[in-house]
Scaffold this active site. Structure first.
Site, PDB file in Angstrom:
ATOM      1  N   GLY A  14      45.434 -42.139  17.825  1.00 27.43           N
ATOM      2  CA  GLY A  14      45.764 -41.609  16.514  1.00 27.43           C
ATOM      3  C   GLY A  14      45.952 -42.704  15.483  1.00 27.43           C
ATOM      4  N   PHE A  38      42.719 -34.359  19.853  1.00 23.94           N
ATOM      5  CA  PHE A  38      42.787 -33.230  18.917  1.00 23.94           C
ATOM      6  C   PHE A  38      42.775 -33.762  17.483  1.00 23.94           C
ATOM      7  CE2 PHE A  38      45.692 -30.313  16.458  1.00 23.94           C
ATOM      8  CZ  PHE A  38      44.708 -29.391  16.170  1.00 23.94           C
ATOM      9  N   THR A  39      43.646 -34.718  17.204  1.00 24.30           N
ATOM     10  CA  THR A  39      43.595 -35.388  15.894  1.00 24.30           C
ATOM     11  C   THR A  39      43.269 -36.867  16.043  1.00 24.30           C
ATOM     12  OG1 THR A  39      45.990 -35.759  15.939  1.00 24.30           O
ATOM     13  CG2 THR A  39      45.208 -33.792  14.797  1.00 24.30           C
ATOM     14  N   ASP A  60      46.223 -34.524  28.056  1.00 28.19           N
ATOM     15  CA  ASP A  60      47.146 -33.774  27.212  1.00 28.19           C
ATOM     16  C   ASP A  60      48.546 -33.919  27.791  1.00 28.19           C
ATOM     17  OD1 ASP A  60      48.710 -31.666  26.029  1.00 28.19           O
ATOM     18  OD2 ASP A  60      46.853 -30.666  25.457  1.00 28.19           O
ATOM     19  N   TYR A  66      50.771 -39.369  35.765  1.00 29.44           N
ATOM     20  CA  TYR A  66      51.337 -40.279  36.762  1.00 29.44           C
ATOM     21  C   TYR A  66      50.696 -41.658  36.621  1.00 29.44           C
ATOM     22  CZ  TYR A  66      52.827 -35.798  38.651  1.00 29.44           C
ATOM     23  OH  TYR A  66      53.382 -34.545  38.784  1.00 29.44           O
ATOM     24  N   TYR A 147      56.716 -27.970  14.109  1.00 31.26           N
ATOM     25  CA  TYR A 147      56.796 -29.430  14.104  1.00 31.26           C
ATOM     26  C   TYR A 147      58.246 -29.899  13.966  1.00 31.26           C
ATOM     27  CZ  TYR A 147      55.710 -34.291  12.815  1.00 31.26           C
ATOM     28  OH  TYR A 147      55.640 -35.658  12.773  1.00 31.26           O
ATOM     29  N   TYR A 161      68.601 -36.870  28.644  1.00 32.75           N
ATOM     30  CA  TYR A 161      68.171 -37.758  29.733  1.00 32.75           C
ATOM     31  C   TYR A 161      68.980 -39.057  29.719  1.00 32.75           C
ATOM     32  CZ  TYR A 161      64.181 -35.433  31.950  1.00 32.75           C
ATOM     33  OH  TYR A 161      63.389 -34.595  32.696  1.00 32.75           O
TER      34      TYR A 161
END
Length: 325
Positions: A14, A38-39, A60, A66, A147, A161
C-alpha cells in the site's frame, strides 16, 4: 551497526506500507510484505523485488498467517472512505480479525507488534487539537463506522493482549498522510485536488471548505513509525503521528492551484455524512517519547506529490499504479 531483523509488514504494498518496506530494507532488515492487493499495488514494491531480503506474499489478514519474524507492522486496511465503504463488512473484518490474527502470530513467535491506528478513532472531535487522552466522538452506526469502530476495536484488542499476555505492543494513531504512491481514485482530499487540478477539472470542495485537516508527508510519518517500534517496551502508545500545521480545505485547494498552475475552478458540494469538521494532532507525546516532529512543509511535500501524479497521468497508467494507506 544495528542488528538485522526479520520484519513482517501487512498492507506492505500500500501507500504507507511500500515506503515502510523500502525504509526497513535500507536499514538492512529482511522484510516480508503481505498484501491482498485490494488497494495495494504490486507497482509500489516492484523496485524492491531485486533485493534478496525482500519477499512479497499475497494473503488476506482476515485469515491466519504463519511465519517466523521478530517484528510486525500491521498496516493492512483500506484507509480512504471510497475504498473502506465499498465493502464495509470486509473493512471491519480486516481491522478486527486482522488484529486478532496478527496478535496471535506475535504471541506465538514472541514478536513486537505495531498497530497502524488512525485519527478517525477521535471521530468528529469535541476537543481540539486531539490528545491521546481524548476518547473521541464516533457514530457507531454511520457509513464511516466500519473504519472508525474497526480501528477502535483493534486498539482494544492490542491493549487486552498487552494486559493479558504481556505482549510487546505499539499503537500509532496516524493523521492525514500524503505523498507519492497515493491512488488517484482514493477519494482523499490531497489526491482529489491534485488530479483535478492537473486535468483542469473543477476542484471539488465539500461543505463550506472551512473544515480543517493537518497533512503529514509520508517520509516523516514512516520515521515516526520506525521510532515508535524502536522505543523501549514500556512505551506502548497510543501516540499521535501527524503534522500539527492546520489548513482549511479552501487553503489547500488554493495552494494546489498555485503549485500546479491549473485553470480549474472551485466547485462546492454537499458535505459527506459524519465528515469531521476539524482534525489536528497534539503531538506532545511524540515529541517527548520519540523525539519526533514532522520536517516537511506542506508546500514542499505537495511539490513532490504533484510531480508524481503529473508523471503518472502523463504515462496513462493512473488506473492501477498507486495504493492507499
Amino acid at each position: 551497526m544495528q542488528h538485522s531483523k526479520r520484519i513482517l509488514v501487512t498492507g506492505g504494498a500500500g501507500f504507507l506500507g511500500s515506503f515502510l518496506c523500502e525504509r526497513l530494507l535500507a536499514q538492512g532488515h529482511e522484510v516480508i510484505c503481505v498484501d491482498n492487493f485490494f488497494t495495494g499495488s504490486r507497482w509500489n514494491v516492484a523496485h524492491l523485488l531485486s533485493n534478496a531480503g525482500f519477499e512479497v506474499i499475497r494473503h488476506d489478514v482476515t485469515f491466519p498467517f504463519y511465519v517466523e519474524v521478530d517484528e510486525i507492522y500491521n498496516l493492512a486496511c483500506p484507509a480512504s472512505p471510497i475504498h473502506y465503504q465499498y465493502d464495509p463488512v470486509q473493512t471491519t473484518k480486516t481491522s478486527v480479525h486482522g488484529a486478532i490474527n496478527m496478535l496471535g502470530l506475535a504471541k506465538r513467535v514472541k514478536a513486537k507488534i505495531l498497530q497502524a491506528s488512525t485519527s478517525e478513532v477521535y471521530g468528529n472531535p469535541n476537543v481540539h487539537p486531539q490528545p491521546e487522552t481524548y476518547w473521541g466522538s464516533v457514530n457507531p452506526i454511520g457509513p464511516r463506522s466500519c473504519y472508525d469502530e474497526g480501528k477502535r476495536c483493534a486498539e482494544t484488542l492490542f491493549f487486552d493482549y498487552w494486559r493479558q499476555h504481556s505482549l510487546r505492543i505499539k499503537v500509532a494513531r496516524i493523521f492525514n498522510t500524503y505523498g507519492p504512491r497515493m491512488r488517484p481514485d482514493d477519494g482523499r482530499v490531497v489526491s482529489n485536488f491534485i488530479v483535478q487540478a492537473l486535468q483542469n477539472q473543477p476542484i471539488t470542495v465539500y461543505g463550506s471548505g472551512e473544515q480543517t485537516r493537518s497533512f503529514c508527508y509520508v517520509d516523516d510519518l514512516i520515521t515516526g513509525l520506525i521510532r515508535l517500534m524502536g522505543t523501549s517496551d514500556d512505551v506502548t502508545g497510543p501516540i499521535n503521528l501527524g503534522n500539527p500545521a492546520e489548513f482549511t480545505m479552501l487553503e489547500l485547494a488554493r495552494l494546489v492551484l498555485e503549485l500546479t498552475g491549473s485553470r480549474s475552478e472551485i466547485k462546492f458540494l454537499a458535505l459527506p455524512v459524519d465528515d469531521p469538521q476539524h482534525r489536528r494532532p497534539d503531538i506532545s507525546l511524540a515529541k517527548t517519547a520519540l523525539d519526533w516532529t514532522p520536517q516537511t512543509p506542506l508546500r514542499e511535500g505537495l511539490g513532490s506529490t504533484i510531480a508524481y501524479f503529473d508523471r503518472l497521468l502523463a504515462s496513462g497508467q493512473s488506473s492501477g499504479h498507486l495504493a492507499a494507506e
